[in-house]
Design an enzyme around this catalytic site. Structure first.
Site, PDB file in Angstrom:
ATOM      1  N   HIS A 133     -44.363 -21.732   9.277  1.00  0.00           N
ATOM      2  CA  HIS A 133     -43.105 -21.428   9.974  1.00  0.00           C
ATOM      3  C   HIS A 133     -43.075 -20.053  10.631  1.00  0.00           C
ATOM      4  O   HIS A 133     -42.121 -19.711  11.319  1.00  0.00           O
ATOM      5  CB  HIS A 133     -41.917 -21.540   9.012  1.00  0.00           C
ATOM      6  CG  HIS A 133     -41.811 -20.391   8.066  1.00  0.00           C
ATOM      7  ND1 HIS A 133     -42.505 -20.335   6.894  1.00  0.00           N
ATOM      8  CD2 HIS A 133     -41.114 -19.231   8.150  1.00  0.00           C
ATOM      9  CE1 HIS A 133     -42.235 -19.202   6.280  1.00  0.00           C
ATOM     10  NE2 HIS A 133     -41.400 -18.504   7.011  1.00  0.00           N
TER      11      HIS A 133
HETATM   12  C1  UD1 Z   1     -36.622 -16.553   8.202  1.00  0.00           C
HETATM   13  C2  UD1 Z   1     -37.166 -15.165   7.891  1.00  0.00           C
HETATM   14  C3  UD1 Z   1     -38.541 -15.292   7.229  1.00  0.00           C
HETATM   15  C4  UD1 Z   1     -38.510 -16.241   6.043  1.00  0.00           C
HETATM   16  C5  UD1 Z   1     -37.931 -17.587   6.492  1.00  0.00           C
HETATM   17  C6  UD1 Z   1     -37.845 -18.590   5.363  1.00  0.00           C
HETATM   18  C7  UD1 Z   1     -36.424 -13.452   9.495  1.00  0.00           C
HETATM   19  C8  UD1 Z   1     -36.822 -12.598  10.638  1.00  0.00           C
HETATM   20  N1  UD1 Z   1     -37.327 -14.366   9.105  1.00  0.00           N
HETATM   21  O1  UD1 Z   1     -37.462 -17.126   9.199  1.00  0.00           O
HETATM   22  O2  UD1 Z   1     -38.952 -14.015   6.790  1.00  0.00           O
HETATM   23  O3  UD1 Z   1     -39.817 -16.439   5.555  1.00  0.00           O
HETATM   24  O4  UD1 Z   1     -36.624 -17.372   7.042  1.00  0.00           O
HETATM   25  O5  UD1 Z   1     -37.484 -19.841   5.816  1.00  0.00           O
HETATM   26  O6  UD1 Z   1     -35.340 -13.304   8.990  1.00  0.00           O
HETATM   27  N2  UD1 Z   1     -33.283 -23.191  11.848  1.00  0.00           N
HETATM   28  C9  UD1 Z   1     -32.593 -24.377  11.696  1.00  0.00           C
HETATM   29  N3  UD1 Z   1     -31.829 -24.526  10.578  1.00  0.00           N
HETATM   30  C10 UD1 Z   1     -31.699 -23.570   9.634  1.00  0.00           C
HETATM   31  C11 UD1 Z   1     -32.386 -22.357   9.817  1.00  0.00           C
HETATM   32  C12 UD1 Z   1     -33.176 -22.179  10.920  1.00  0.00           C
HETATM   33  O7  UD1 Z   1     -32.692 -25.275  12.498  1.00  0.00           O
HETATM   34  O8  UD1 Z   1     -30.979 -23.785   8.652  1.00  0.00           O
HETATM   35  C13 UD1 Z   1     -34.169 -23.031  13.034  1.00  0.00           C
HETATM   36  C14 UD1 Z   1     -33.456 -22.576  14.254  1.00  0.00           C
HETATM   37  O9  UD1 Z   1     -33.941 -23.339  15.310  1.00  0.00           O
HETATM   38  C15 UD1 Z   1     -33.880 -21.139  14.429  1.00  0.00           C
HETATM   39  C16 UD1 Z   1     -35.237 -21.100  13.764  1.00  0.00           C
HETATM   40  O10 UD1 Z   1     -35.175 -22.106  12.740  1.00  0.00           O
HETATM   41  O11 UD1 Z   1     -33.919 -20.762  15.773  1.00  0.00           O
HETATM   42  C17 UD1 Z   1     -35.563 -19.768  13.143  1.00  0.00           C
HETATM   43  O12 UD1 Z   1     -34.643 -19.404  12.122  1.00  0.00           O
HETATM   44  P1  UD1 Z   1     -34.526 -17.859  11.636  1.00  0.00           P
HETATM   45  O13 UD1 Z   1     -33.591 -17.788  10.506  1.00  0.00           O
HETATM   46  O14 UD1 Z   1     -34.320 -16.973  12.785  1.00  0.00           O
HETATM   47  O15 UD1 Z   1     -35.979 -17.509  11.099  1.00  0.00           O
HETATM   48  P2  UD1 Z   1     -36.936 -18.312  10.141  1.00  0.00           P
HETATM   49  O16 UD1 Z   1     -38.056 -18.783  10.982  1.00  0.00           O
HETATM   50  O17 UD1 Z   1     -36.228 -19.329   9.299  1.00  0.00           O
END
Ligand code: UD1
Length: 346
Positions: A200
């Site tokens: 991820h």
């Molecule tokens: C975040 C953390 C990372 C951690 C990870 C665990 C940061 C910078 N990164 O990364 O350190 O290892 O969480 O999972 O904070 N999305 C959904 N549903 C959700 C959450 C996210 O669809 O419930 C999708 C969205 O399209 C979003 C993408 O995931 O744009 C990224 O989500 P984001 O929370 O920004 O970062 P993670 O990749 O989850």
């Protein structure tokens, strides 16, 4: 003592659950969820399966560009801090929610305690590296999981308030790994007959060549692949096919995740926490990154860094067979008690 704990992303629910339990036995905890993770399987199921109390506040921030996401968090957290006036703000790990919590608090003079302080990948292109460095530099109490973390802080001139307490993820793994689940049977898996994949990190998911290389290396192997929504989104966008032998499923809950790691022949991952969980259970780990914060797992021979290089991934799947001991580099399973005792003592 009144503590405001800030969580927002999946790994933080796990870390906070064990500290929360100890904290609530003698003190008042206010739980704030930023809403960074909001899908049912990324958030709610973790609260349910670990019995974490309902958050007192949920900012419902959701996904978006880094600046926008943190700005919304800062605004919401500051309001809650002004209303609640806690003695401490407790933040976990290295996500955008961690840094937003620490910054909001330090600006209005609420002391910050950082759980999982001192980790470094020395790669500033990772958003997590920026988040953890800045958080450490504004924290009053820094709870380190390893001696390496203490040394990293010392190299940056941070000495005051640093405590080696062990890893709360080890506390959690001990507490939850014996719980029953039918995740293997439900997916037709047999212990030690399958590989497990999670990916991820933006460096892998947002790079078509990396994501393709990782998946094509797994062609022909039986793989279970609980996919993060970020990854599913990019697979679709880039039109990348998942090989037939790779079974992609929705994100799993914490108990299921521990069970899958424990029973996997090998784990392939770019997660931080899962590298250690593999180590706790003696499952060989193949890390899809060029560096790791959890250097002990590599030094002890149970983790190998392969980046997104197809030949290195294939070689590790076929040949990587660790056999050395796994010293207890991550504490004694009582990090949470030490953290709460330290907060009490100041
Ligand atoms: C975040 C953390 C990372 C951690 C990870 C665990 C940061 C910078 N990164 O990364 O350190 O290892 O969480 O999972 O904070 N999305 C959904 N549903 C959700 C959450 C996210 O669809 O419930 C999708 C969205 O399209 C979003 C993408 O995931 O744009 C990224 O989500 P984001 O929370 O920004 O970062 P993670 O990749 O989850």
């Amino acid at each position: 003592m009144k503590v405001l704990s800030i969580v927002g992303a999946r790994p933080q629910f796990i870390k906070a659950s064990v500290v929360s339990e100890v904290l609530r036995a003698g003190h008042t905890e206010i739980l704030l969820h930023t809403g960074q993770h909001y899908d049912e399987e990324m958030s709610k199921v973790f609260f349910d399966v670990m019995g974490i109390p309902e958050p007192d506040y949920n900012l419902g921030v959701g996904s978006g560009p880094h600046g926008w996401q943190k700005a919304k968090m800062l605004e919401g957290i500051e309001k809650v801090l002004l209303d609640e006036k806690p003695d401490w703000v407790l933040v976990y790990g290295d996500t955008n929610s961690t840094l937003a919590g620490a910054l909001a608090a330090v600006k209005i003079h609420v002391p910050v305690a950082h759980v999982e302080a001192g980790l470094r990948s020395f790669n500033m292109a990772m958003p997590e590296e920026v988040n953890r460095r800045l958080t450490d530099h504004v924290s009053r109490l820094l709870f380190c999981p390893t001696q390496t973390a203490v040394d990293n802080l010392s190299n940056e001139g941070i000495h005051d308030g640093v405590h080696l307490v062990g890893d709360v993820m080890y506390d959690a793994a001990l507490a939850y790994s014996e719980r029953e689940t039918d995740i293997l049977a439900r997916n037709g898996l047999e212990s030690k007959q399958y590989l497990m994949l999670t990916v991820h990190r933006p460096s892998n998911t947002d790079n078509k060549a990396h994501l393709e290389a990782i998946l094509s290396s797994l062609d022909g192997h039986d793989v279970i692949f609980p996919a993060h929504p970020r990854t599913v989104k990019f697979l679709d966008e880039h039109g990348i096919a998942v090989p037939e032998t790779v079974k992609m499923i929705k994100p799993v809950n914490y108990i299921e995740s521990l069970h899958l790691i424990k029973n996997a022949r090998k784990l392939l991952t770019d997660s931080g926490g899962m590298q250690k969980e593999a180590y706790f259970f003696g499952t060989p780990c193949i890390t899809l990154r060029d560096e790791t914060e959890w250097v002990e797992t590599v030094q002890d021979g149970w983790n190998v860094l392969v980046g997104a290089h197809p030949t290195m991934i294939s070689d590790a799947i076929d040949k990587f067979e660790p056999s050395g001991s796994r010293p207890s580099s991550y504490g004694d399973g009582h990090a949470s008690e030490k953290i709460v005792a330290m907060l009490e003592s100041i």
